[in-house]
Structures are given as C-alpha cells and as structure tokens.
Design an enzyme around this catalytic site. Structure first.
Site, PDB file in Angstrom:
ATOM      1  N   HIS A 146       0.836  -1.192   0.000  1.00 46.18           N
ATOM      2  CA  HIS A 146       0.000   0.000   0.000  1.00 46.18           C
ATOM      3  C   HIS A 146       0.870   1.241   0.000  1.00 46.18           C
ATOM      4  O   HIS A 146       2.006   1.224   0.458  1.00 46.18           O
ATOM      5  CB  HIS A 146      -0.980   0.018   1.184  1.00 46.18           C
ATOM      6  CG  HIS A 146      -0.331  -0.018   2.530  1.00 46.18           C
ATOM      7  ND1 HIS A 146       0.178  -1.179   3.084  1.00 46.18           N
ATOM      8  CD2 HIS A 146      -0.116   0.962   3.439  1.00 46.18           C
ATOM      9  CE1 HIS A 146       0.677  -0.911   4.282  1.00 46.18           C
ATOM     10  NE2 HIS A 146       0.509   0.390   4.514  1.00 46.18           N
ATOM     11  N   THR A 147       0.311   2.304  -0.546  1.00 46.53           N
ATOM     12  CA  THR A 147       1.005   3.582  -0.640  1.00 46.53           C
ATOM     13  C   THR A 147       0.213   4.619   0.141  1.00 46.53           C
ATOM     14  O   THR A 147      -1.012   4.705   0.002  1.00 46.53           O
ATOM     15  CB  THR A 147       1.137   4.011  -2.118  1.00 46.53           C
ATOM     16  OG1 THR A 147       1.778   2.955  -2.844  1.00 46.53           O
ATOM     17  CG2 THR A 147       1.953   5.271  -2.254  1.00 46.53           C
TER      18      THR A 147
END
Length: 143
Positions: free
Chosen positions: A97-98
């Site tokens: 995830h970012t």
C-alpha cells in the site's frame, strides 16, 4: 488472502471509507491518519511488497497513486502531499500500500518520520551508491 484486512477492504467485507475502487486498486482513508484526509492506495491483488508488484501492473498502480496525490491536494486545499511506502520494516499491514498524506506549510511534519544522518565523507557516500548500483544491475528485480 484470508486474514488480511486490506484484502477484506478490497472484497468489501471489511468496512472502510473508500475514495475509489478501480481495476488497478482501491483507495480508502487511513484509520489512524497522519493528517485528516490521509489516503491508502492498495492493489486489488494480495501482494506484500513493491518487489511483488508485477511489471505489467506498475503503470496502472502508480497512475492511480499519482491521481490520488493530485486529488488529495485539490480536494482538501492542501499545499501538497507526502507519498510514501514501507516494505517489510514498519509495514503495519503486510499488503502492499502507498500512503498519500495531505500537507500544508507549517503542519508540523518535519521531513521524514525517522531521524536523518550524514555520510562520514564523500568516499563513504560513493561506496553506498556503488553497492546499490551493483545490486541494481545484477540482482533480483533487475530493470
């Protein structure tokens, strides 16, 4: 993947404040935001680290991250965004995830979340650059 909270969010079985749900990923609010409006972008497929992201998915995934960075800034009247990703260390959820965090001048976030350091001299800096360059040209994930 069973037991992964982000897979549950992607599947719709775990509630989340969704921002978008697209073929390249799902974006939703972080439940413990650095600042209000902090968005997480996760691929639909369970992947743990950036190295696991298939080359053919890079453009779509990071295109979505880019669009979210623009939308967070515009939608929240932010001065900019901080975009970051942890791989393994400090990765609280083992699903790629970012983070897209809204920023404003004087918001109190100083640089990065970790202490900064310096190289002893140019030779030490060059040795680190050389080691990374050697791994880039010969290691896994070679481009």
């Amino acid at each position: 993947m069973s037991g992964c909270v982000f897979c549950g969010i992607v599947a719709g079985t775990v509630p989340a404040f969704r921002v978008t749900d697209e073929a390249d990923g799902v974006a939703f609010l972080d439940t413990r935001p650095v600042f209000r409006g902090h968005v997480l972008v996760a691929p639909r497929t369970h992947l743990v680290t950036l190295a696991d992201l298939p080359p053919e998915s890079i453009a779509g995934y990071f295109g979505l991250v880019r669009r979210l960075a623009v939308a967070v800034e515009a939608g929240l009247d932010a001065g900019g965004t901080f975009v970051a990703m942890n791989n393994k260390v400090s990765q609280s959820v083992p699903h790629l995830h970012t983070h897209v965090v809204p920023r404003t001048k004087g918001d109190g976030l100083r640089g990065f979340f970790w202490p900064r350091t310096r190289y002893a001299d140019d030779a030490e800096a060059q040795s680190y650059a050389d080691r990374v360059a050697a791994a880039l040209s010969s290691g896994p994930g070679r481009v």
